[in-house]
Design a protein around this motif. Structure first.
Motif, PDB file in Angstrom:
ATOM      1  N   GLY A 108       0.787  -1.224   0.000  1.00  0.00           N
ATOM      2  CA  GLY A 108       0.000   0.000   0.000  1.00  0.00           C
ATOM      3  C   GLY A 108       0.820   1.275   0.000  1.00  0.00           C
ATOM      4  N   ILE A 109       2.073   1.196   0.443  1.00  0.00           N
ATOM      5  CA  ILE A 109       2.921   2.394   0.478  1.00  0.00           C
ATOM      6  C   ILE A 109       4.108   2.318  -0.491  1.00  0.00           C
ATOM      7  N   MET A 110       4.249   1.172  -1.175  1.00  0.00           N
ATOM      8  CA  MET A 110       5.410   0.956  -2.043  1.00  0.00           C
ATOM      9  C   MET A 110       5.268   1.750  -3.346  1.00  0.00           C
ATOM     10  N   PRO A 111       6.260   2.622  -3.674  1.00  0.00           N
ATOM     11  CA  PRO A 111       6.180   3.420  -4.896  1.00  0.00           C
ATOM     12  C   PRO A 111       6.677   2.692  -6.149  1.00  0.00           C
ATOM     13  N   HIS A 112       7.239   1.514  -6.013  1.00  0.00           N
ATOM     14  CA  HIS A 112       7.832   0.797  -7.153  1.00  0.00           C
ATOM     15  C   HIS A 112       6.948  -0.389  -7.539  1.00  0.00           C
ATOM     16  N   SER A 113       6.371  -0.329  -8.718  1.00  0.00           N
ATOM     17  CA  SER A 113       5.444  -1.381  -9.150  1.00  0.00           C
ATOM     18  C   SER A 113       6.117  -2.742  -9.229  1.00  0.00           C
ATOM     19  N   GLU A 114       7.393  -2.769  -9.575  1.00  0.00           N
ATOM     20  CA  GLU A 114       8.088  -4.052  -9.663  1.00  0.00           C
ATOM     21  C   GLU A 114       8.238  -4.708  -8.281  1.00  0.00           C
ATOM     22  N   ILE A 115       8.356  -3.895  -7.243  1.00  0.00           N
ATOM     23  CA  ILE A 115       8.430  -4.438  -5.879  1.00  0.00           C
ATOM     24  C   ILE A 115       7.041  -4.870  -5.436  1.00  0.00           C
ATOM     25  N   VAL A 116       6.018  -4.131  -5.821  1.00  0.00           N
ATOM     26  CA  VAL A 116       4.639  -4.553  -5.543  1.00  0.00           C
ATOM     27  C   VAL A 116       4.396  -5.921  -6.183  1.00  0.00           C
ATOM     28  N   ASN A 117       4.885  -6.107  -7.399  1.00  0.00           N
ATOM     29  CA  ASN A 117       4.732  -7.400  -8.074  1.00  0.00           C
ATOM     30  C   ASN A 117       5.481  -8.510  -7.332  1.00  0.00           C
ATOM     31  N   GLU A 118       6.670  -8.211  -6.855  1.00  0.00           N
ATOM     32  CA  GLU A 118       7.427  -9.194  -6.065  1.00  0.00           C
ATOM     33  C   GLU A 118       6.637  -9.570  -4.815  1.00  0.00           C
TER      34      GLU A 118
END
Length: 137
Positions: A108-118
């Motif tokens: 919910g606070i992560m600005p990097h979509s690739e980390i959200v995907n991880e």
């Protein structure tokens, strides 16, 4: 590359570092549970927990390295010594549910979509472990 508008040591850094530490702890906690499980359904639980504690260590590494690469700075991963009392499949399921909440919170606070995907991959690992613990005996 990095988001220079956020200072080093910001809340996303801290929450990411805490979740990395939690993943490493989860590996240890559920490894101990894996070693002490017995009774009906214990073989399936033993295997499910083994799959989970092996996978979560890789997720800890991927999260830390991916975030550090995205931000171009190192995280300060805390040493966390708290124990989670996983003495049964029910305890493990409860712990996995709590861990998934923590993953959702970071997403919910992560600005990097690739980390959200991880982190979606982590949730998939949690879901698979929960399924195996609950339904395979």
């Amino acid at each position: 590359f990095p988001s220079h508008d956020r200072p080093s040591g910001n809340s996303v850094d801290k929450e990411t570092a805490m979740l990395v530490a939690e993943f490493l702890n989860a590996s240890s906690h559920l490894h101990k549970t894996h070693l002490g499980i017995s009774g009906p359904g214990s073989f399936a639980a033993h295997l499910a927990l083994n799959d989970f504690y092996d996978a979560i260590k890789g997720h800890a590494d991927a999260l830390a390295e991916g975030y550090q690469g995205a931000e171009m700075r190192l995280l300060e991963i805390p040493l966390v010594r708290e124990e989670y009392p996983c003495k049964s499949v029910a305890d493990a399921l409860s712990y996995l549910k709590e861990l998934k909440v923590k993953v959702n919170n970071l997403q919910g606070i992560m600005p990097h979509s690739e980390i959200v995907n991880e982190l979606d991959e982590v949730k998939s690992t949690i879901n698979t472990a929960a399924y195996k613990l609950k339904f395979l005996q």
